[in-house]
Scaffold this motif. Sequence first.
Motif, PDB file in Angstrom:
ATOM      1  N   SER A  99      12.996  36.083  51.939  1.00 45.78           N
ATOM      2  CA  SER A  99      14.294  35.859  52.558  1.00 45.78           C
ATOM      3  C   SER A  99      14.305  34.522  53.274  1.00 45.78           C
ATOM      4  N   ALA A 100      15.474  33.879  53.262  1.00 39.01           N
ATOM      5  CA  ALA A 100      15.584  32.548  53.841  1.00 39.01           C
ATOM      6  C   ALA A 100      15.355  32.607  55.347  1.00 39.01           C
ATOM      7  N   SER A 101      14.417  31.870  55.826  1.00 40.07           N
ATOM      8  CA  SER A 101      14.175  31.695  57.257  1.00 40.07           C
ATOM      9  C   SER A 101      13.520  30.333  57.384  1.00 40.07           C
ATOM     10  N   ASP A 102      14.357  29.333  57.552  1.00 40.38           N
ATOM     11  CA  ASP A 102      13.898  27.948  57.503  1.00 40.38           C
ATOM     12  C   ASP A 102      13.956  27.319  58.881  1.00 40.38           C
ATOM     13  N   VAL A 103      13.073  26.330  59.078  1.00 36.12           N
ATOM     14  CA  VAL A 103      13.071  25.554  60.313  1.00 36.12           C
ATOM     15  C   VAL A 103      13.327  24.102  59.927  1.00 36.12           C
ATOM     16  N   LYS A 104      14.289  23.476  60.567  1.00 34.85           N
ATOM     17  CA  LYS A 104      14.653  22.102  60.189  1.00 34.85           C
ATOM     18  C   LYS A 104      15.238  21.382  61.390  1.00 34.85           C
ATOM     19  N   ILE A 105      15.429  20.089  61.244  1.00 36.63           N
ATOM     20  CA  ILE A 105      16.187  19.296  62.214  1.00 36.63           C
ATOM     21  C   ILE A 105      17.448  18.845  61.513  1.00 36.63           C
ATOM     22  N   ILE A 106      18.586  19.073  62.160  1.00 39.21           N
ATOM     23  CA  ILE A 106      19.885  18.750  61.568  1.00 39.21           C
ATOM     24  C   ILE A 106      20.490  17.556  62.307  1.00 39.21           C
ATOM     25  N   GLU A 107      21.057  16.659  61.535  1.00 39.48           N
ATOM     26  CA  GLU A 107      21.749  15.491  62.077  1.00 39.48           C
ATOM     27  C   GLU A 107      23.257  15.740  61.983  1.00 39.48           C
ATOM     28  N   TYR A 108      23.957  15.725  63.140  1.00 40.45           N
ATOM     29  CA  TYR A 108      25.402  15.937  63.175  1.00 40.45           C
ATOM     30  C   TYR A 108      26.116  14.616  63.447  1.00 40.45           C
ATOM     31  N   ILE A 109      27.036  14.258  62.564  1.00 40.17           N
ATOM     32  CA  ILE A 109      27.897  13.090  62.763  1.00 40.17           C
ATOM     33  C   ILE A 109      29.348  13.554  62.627  1.00 40.17           C
ATOM     34  N   LYS A 110      30.106  13.424  63.731  1.00 37.60           N
ATOM     35  CA  LYS A 110      31.497  13.858  63.766  1.00 37.60           C
ATOM     36  C   LYS A 110      31.650  15.310  63.328  1.00 37.60           C
ATOM     37  N   GLY A 111      30.713  16.137  63.805  1.00 35.08           N
ATOM     38  CA  GLY A 111      30.782  17.570  63.546  1.00 35.08           C
ATOM     39  C   GLY A 111      30.215  18.021  62.211  1.00 35.08           C
ATOM     40  N   ARG A 112      29.874  17.078  61.335  1.00 35.39           N
ATOM     41  CA  ARG A 112      29.330  17.445  60.023  1.00 35.39           C
ATOM     42  C   ARG A 112      27.805  17.365  60.073  1.00 35.39           C
TER      43      ARG A 112
END
Length: 666
Positions: A99-112
């Motif tokens: 089952s999907a259980s991922d760890v990541k860093i997300i970059e948000y630009i203007k809410g995306r």
Amino acid sequence: MQNIILQNAPLVANAANVTKQGVIGGGWKISHSNLDASGVDEPFSLSASGEHSSAPTKIELRSSFKWFRVEYDIPKEFLSTGNHVLNFKYKKLSDVQNSASDVKIIEYIKGRGETFLNIARHLSRTNQIREVSRPIEVANPTIPEATYTLCFEFKEPINFWLGEIEFINLTETHSKEKGQANTSYYPPYRIHDFNVSKNLKELNDSMDPMMRKNPLNWAGKMLKVALSLEDYDTGRGLAEYIVSQARQRSESFGEYFSDIVSVFVATGEHERVIELIQDEPAAKKIDSALILARALSPKHDQDKDYRLPSGRPDIFNLSRDLNDTKRIKFETVLLNAPNSAEASLLWANYNLFQSTNSYEANFNSYLRKVKCPYSIELGTYDDNVLKRIKFHESRNMSHLSEGPLVSVIIAAFNAEKTIEYAIDSILRQTYKNIEVLVCDDASTDDTAKILLKYRDDPRIKLFASCENQGPYNVRNSLINESKGELITFHDADDIAFPHRISKQLNLMIEQQARVSLGLWLRLRENGHFVAFRDGTYLRQCLNSIMFFRSVYQEHGPYRSSLTSADSEFYEKLRGALPRGQIAIASEPLVLGLWSSASLTRTAGIEANEVGYRSVARRAYSSKMGRQRILGRELVSDMDIELTLKEAGIYREDKGVIALELKVASE
């Protein structure tokens, strides 16, 4: 080294008070997309769990999501380029396999949001709290207008317990070595993102369940790690374990056969290899087994088919046999020549004793196939083929001829028969802004007298060792005497293609790299091309390494060893420099002499094409491999120096003086 603790108290939220996105305390927030909650009163909850004090937050999803994220904002200034480590504890229960259980860093630009870095994919199910330590290499700088979050992402129904999370910025890796306090020690293999590091991390982290479920599989994978590190002592123990366990269980060890025999070949236990090949039923279907059986059998039928179980030709043994006094039939070569560039060198070896013109034509055919811009011509006969070779540009190309000063360093010991063509090949480089520093390492032949012929050339600086000290001490001394912005080396019995320096420097410019390497072909004095067990002739040439002076200042010097210090230095750079900082040519830039005078062929420190490594080489490579993954805190430089002394290959730095001064004093 900086760190932030992201969680030390439970997080609490549920669908009743968070519908799409919201802050849930302690810097954390949750968000989700495409909630399918039909018939589910409370599709998710985050609650304080009293079950596990080390993992106080329980995340429970009772329906499926396109994505469900628990996120924490990371300050941009903390997320600098370089090495980081994320430590966290978790427990995962799920009815869905993988089952999907991922760890990541997300970059948000203007809410995306877009993934900035993947840290872990599909965390494995576990009934117990598991501690995870994951290295992170941030290669790209952050964007001022963006925000960044550490994200735990789920999709399917799951029960997930999350414990303390520590995010560490390793701005000064191994700060203990620099005299600073270092409360948390992270071995290099947990920081650097190489295949061998990844494999070792996974094996160590999963050792307990793997040893219970399939100990042979764990040992086989760890054997691959040992071979990657050239730690043959550890590898031998693992190989013995696999063989004994398989025999006790009456099981085949064919899956690990190639790695097992590679260890015993390296340690020189050739009879053991033949015994294993004869006893293991699966060996008859393994290419490497047949290759070794032929290589280690003094009298195999040279006229029979050289095909391997896979259908590929046995280039290694066919090429070796072509250097034998017994002739291989034309039909045998024709039947087994591969459909690749290697076929040209195989035919060159065949024609070596047949026709000089055909040999030359085969050699040039190979150079065309690998897109080398030069062809060769063989001059008047000599017992060393490298003395006969002349280069001709075979196609028009623009050469980089000017740029930063490149210092070329040559250490010479008893090289009276080869030093002239070696130096001349550097002086004839298409790249002109060079200085050549040559040192006679206390030779007992006429090397020093030959070097004096070059004393009037303004590009050349001549030195002499006060006492014989080995090539790597010479390198260290001459680097200190050099002035170039870039530094490279050349062996006293090799020939460089005319565009070698230009090609490597061009690669560094194009790829914005700090280091470059050429490839080389090895030839015996009679002109026979040396093939290796994988059926290829072309190899990375560590002698050709070129780097900016700053690289040496950061990662040097070379260790005071008679042999193999270039391998250690290169592996150190591979572990320390970001990806893309080492550029490697795709064509031969050096022709290397494979003679009894070469260090790789010298009794006591030899390493041959079959795979044997002398005791001294194995002792050194094992120690440096362990230091590479465990660090100097656990395997010190003093430990390695002691190993070198015990192996008889330690050489004390004796310094250098101007050659003319030494000759005058004698």
